[in-house]
Design an enzyme around this catalytic site. Structure first.
Site, PDB file in Angstrom:
ATOM      1  CB  SER A   6      -4.346  -6.388   4.975  1.00  0.00           C
ATOM      2  OG  SER A   6      -4.056  -5.273   4.506  1.00  0.00           O
ATOM      3  CG  HIS A  11      -1.872  -0.302   1.618  1.00  0.00           C
ATOM      4  ND1 HIS A  11      -2.169  -1.427   2.526  1.00  0.00           N
ATOM      5  CD2 HIS A  11      -2.960  -1.653   0.428  1.00  0.00           C
ATOM      6  CE1 HIS A  11      -2.423  -2.161   2.152  1.00  0.00           C
ATOM      7  NE2 HIS A  11      -3.450  -2.812   1.239  1.00  0.00           N
ATOM      8  CE  LYS A  32     -12.651  -8.459   5.825  1.00  0.00           C
ATOM      9  NZ  LYS A  32     -11.757  -8.532   4.558  1.00  0.00           N
ATOM     10  NE  ARG A  37      -2.448  -7.406  -4.439  1.00  0.00           N
ATOM     11  CZ  ARG A  37      -3.593  -7.844  -4.222  1.00  0.00           C
ATOM     12  NH1 ARG A  37      -3.398  -7.616  -2.719  1.00  0.00           N
ATOM     13  NH2 ARG A  37      -4.872  -7.784  -4.484  1.00  0.00           N
TER      14      ARG A  37
END
Ligand code: PNS
Length: 169
Positions: free
Chosen positions: A137, A27, A51, A100
């Site tokens: 993460s 990030h 969440k 990515r």
């Protein structure tokens, strides 16, 4: 008048949105590169009431603030609802996202097209530094939970927070 409304279109703004639970070096790589391209970069931390994360939103904001302070032009804010509304309220015409791998592309393209259709906001994709192409993460949390070394994947302050939180159980 102060704030974004008073500055018209002179100031070039972009937003890097995400969950950032917690922020990783991947990030940070994208945010730092955006901060060199734009006058002001907002980091928008999504509030997802459905969440529960490992870190509270305020903790995520605090960590991001600490590790982006050196750039000098990064602001960190929470948001809920649509990202395009966050952009509209702050006169932000561009979303900057890291890609990515090809697997990121399908969903990112859908979101970019939807966001553009909703409000005209543009999405710019930055190829992730290959060092971080596998990084997320979720993986950081999983590896750290089982005692794996993630010290090369997150900033030191995040590593400390992670170890402390995981020790709490
Ligand atoms: O770090 P993440 O969880 O992959 O980030 C996803 C995020 C926050 C960028 C995305 O879910 C998002 O933009 N959510 C805001 C809600 C929204 O605008 N949804 C419509 C997107 S087309």
């Amino acid at each position: 008048m102060t704030g974004p409304e008073s500055e018209g279109s002179q100031v070039r703004r972009a937003v890097c949105p995400g969950s950032f639970d917690p922020i990783t070096n991947g990030h940070l790589d994208i945010i730092s590169r955006a901060s060199r391209l734009y006058d002001e970069v907002y980091v928008a931390v999504m509030i997802n009431k459905a969440k529960k994360g490992l870190f509270e939103i305020d903790e995520r904001i605090d960590l991001i603030g600490q590790v982006t302070a050196e750039y000098g032009n990064v602001r960190v804010e929470a948001f809920h609802g649509l990202l395009v509304d966050f952009c509209k309220q702050r006169d932000i015409p561009a979303i900057v996202k890291g890609l990515r791998a090809v697997s990121d592309f399908d969903y990112e393209l859908q979101m970019a097209q939807m966001n553009n259709g909703l409000s005209g906001v543009e999405t710019l994709f930055v190829p992730t530094n290959p060092t971080y192409s596998f990084l997320s993460s979720s993986l950081v949390k999983e590896v750290a939970t089982w005692g794996g070394d993630v010290s090369h994947l997150v900033p030191p302050v995040v590593l400390d927070a992670l170890n402390q939180r995981l020790r709490q159980g």
